[in-house]
Motif scaffolding. Sequence first.
Motif, short mmCIF file in Angstrom:
data_model
loop_
_atom_site.label_atom_id
_atom_site.label_comp_id
_atom_site.label_asym_id
_atom_site.label_seq_id
_atom_site.Cartn_x
_atom_site.Cartn_y
_atom_site.Cartn_z
N GLY A 161 0.80 -1.22 0.00
CA GLY A 161 0.00 0.00 0.00
C GLY A 161 0.83 1.27 0.00
O GLY A 161 0.45 2.28 0.60
N LYS A 162 1.97 1.25 -0.69
CA LYS A 162 2.92 2.35 -0.63
C LYS A 162 3.03 3.07 -1.99
O LYS A 162 3.45 2.48 -2.99
CB LYS A 162 4.31 1.84 -0.26
N PRO A 163 2.69 4.35 -2.05
CA PRO A 163 2.89 5.12 -3.28
C PRO A 163 4.36 5.15 -3.72
O PRO A 163 4.65 5.20 -4.92
CB PRO A 163 2.41 6.53 -2.89
N ALA A 164 5.28 5.11 -2.75
CA ALA A 164 6.70 5.11 -3.09
C ALA A 164 7.05 3.89 -3.95
O ALA A 164 7.94 3.96 -4.81
CB ALA A 164 7.56 5.11 -1.83
N GLY A 165 6.36 2.78 -3.72
CA GLY A 165 6.61 1.59 -4.51
C GLY A 165 6.24 1.78 -5.96
O GLY A 165 6.90 1.24 -6.85
N ILE A 166 5.18 2.54 -6.21
CA ILE A 166 4.78 2.83 -7.59
C ILE A 166 5.84 3.71 -8.25
O ILE A 166 6.18 3.51 -9.42
CB ILE A 166 3.40 3.50 -7.62
N LEU A 167 6.36 4.66 -7.50
CA LEU A 167 7.41 5.53 -8.02
C LEU A 167 8.67 4.73 -8.37
O LEU A 167 9.26 4.90 -9.44
CB LEU A 167 7.75 6.61 -7.00
N ILE A 168 9.05 3.82 -7.49
CA ILE A 168 10.23 2.99 -7.73
C ILE A 168 9.98 2.06 -8.92
O ILE A 168 10.89 1.81 -9.72
CB ILE A 168 10.60 2.19 -6.47
N THR A 169 8.75 1.54 -9.03
CA THR A 169 8.42 0.68 -10.17
C THR A 169 8.59 1.43 -11.48
O THR A 169 9.04 0.86 -12.47
CB THR A 169 6.97 0.17 -10.05
N ALA A 170 8.22 2.70 -11.49
CA ALA A 170 8.42 3.52 -12.69
C ALA A 170 9.90 3.60 -13.04
O ALA A 170 10.28 3.54 -14.22
CB ALA A 170 7.84 4.91 -12.47
N GLU A 171 10.74 3.71 -12.01
CA GLU A 171 12.19 3.72 -12.26
C GLU A 171 12.65 2.37 -12.82
O GLU A 171 13.47 2.32 -13.74
CB GLU A 171 12.96 4.02 -10.97
N VAL A 172 12.12 1.28 -12.25
CA VAL A 172 12.48 -0.06 -12.73
C VAL A 172 12.16 -0.19 -14.21
O VAL A 172 13.00 -0.65 -15.00
CB VAL A 172 11.71 -1.13 -11.93
N LEU A 173 10.96 0.22 -14.60
CA LEU A 173 10.55 0.13 -16.00
C LEU A 173 11.45 0.98 -16.89
O LEU A 173 11.88 0.52 -17.96
CB LEU A 173 9.09 0.58 -16.14
N LEU A 174 11.75 2.19 -16.45
CA LEU A 174 12.62 3.08 -17.23
C LEU A 174 14.01 2.48 -17.41
O LEU A 174 14.55 2.47 -18.53
CB LEU A 174 12.72 4.44 -16.55
N VAL A 175 14.58 1.95 -16.33
CA VAL A 175 15.91 1.36 -16.39
C VAL A 175 15.92 0.16 -17.33
O VAL A 175 16.85 0.00 -18.15
CB VAL A 175 16.37 0.93 -14.98
N TYR A 176 14.89 -0.66 -17.27
CA TYR A 176 14.83 -1.84 -18.14
C TYR A 176 14.62 -1.45 -19.60
O TYR A 176 15.19 -2.08 -20.50
CB TYR A 176 13.71 -2.78 -17.68
N LEU A 177 13.81 -0.44 -19.85
CA LEU A 177 13.60 0.00 -21.23
C LEU A 177 14.90 0.52 -21.83
O LEU A 177 15.19 0.27 -23.01
CB LEU A 177 12.52 1.08 -21.27
#
Length: 212
Positions: A161-177
């Motif tokens: 239930g953490k908004p920070a996790g969504i922010l980090i997930t966005a970073e994960v996606l960007l790094v992988y792309l």
Amino acid sequence: MSFLQSYTHLVDFSQKSLLLSACAIAFNPTAWNIVARKEYRTRFLTKFFGSGQAACYFLAISIFSLGLVRDFLYERALRAQPSHQLLEGTIPTFAGYALLACGNILVISSTWQLGITGTFLGDYCGILMDDIVTGFPFNITNAPMYYGSTMSFLGTALLYGKPAGILITAEVLLVYLIAIQYENPFTAGIYAKREQERAKAGGKKVEEKKEL
């Protein structure tokens, strides 16, 4: 009020654990791409360990271990972050479990299809696959491990239930792309070089037969 202060009720940017998690996420694919490319060009790992197979297994252990550290830092970062009511409840929880399940299916099935050497950069160590894998999950996406991992990060964020996790997930996606943009052409070049060498070898055999 600064930008960071206006979002502290969603993400606590003052937590060092958040920065450590973000750094680990960016570091991992960057590190293994640099090391793998150096191995391809110089064979320094193959020379050190005595074979390309051993070099590949070293990369596998290293990448897997770095992944465990990254996941530990991510979970630790989430625990220190504020929760949000919109991410709590039955629907986000079920969505989180569904994302984790789908993400793990993509990761596990791709590893099963490629094997250890195919998954962990064996082609950079001179261990090339015979044919392109086109079965599931590669008939869905050309980077199932990356997208599966991203789904797992997002699923974990929802479960916590953490908004920070969504922010980090966005970073994960960007790094992988970004990693995909560098890895796919390089890997394609490795196999294209093999096909050129095969074609040259085949041409020499034809010429030798003509001479005979």
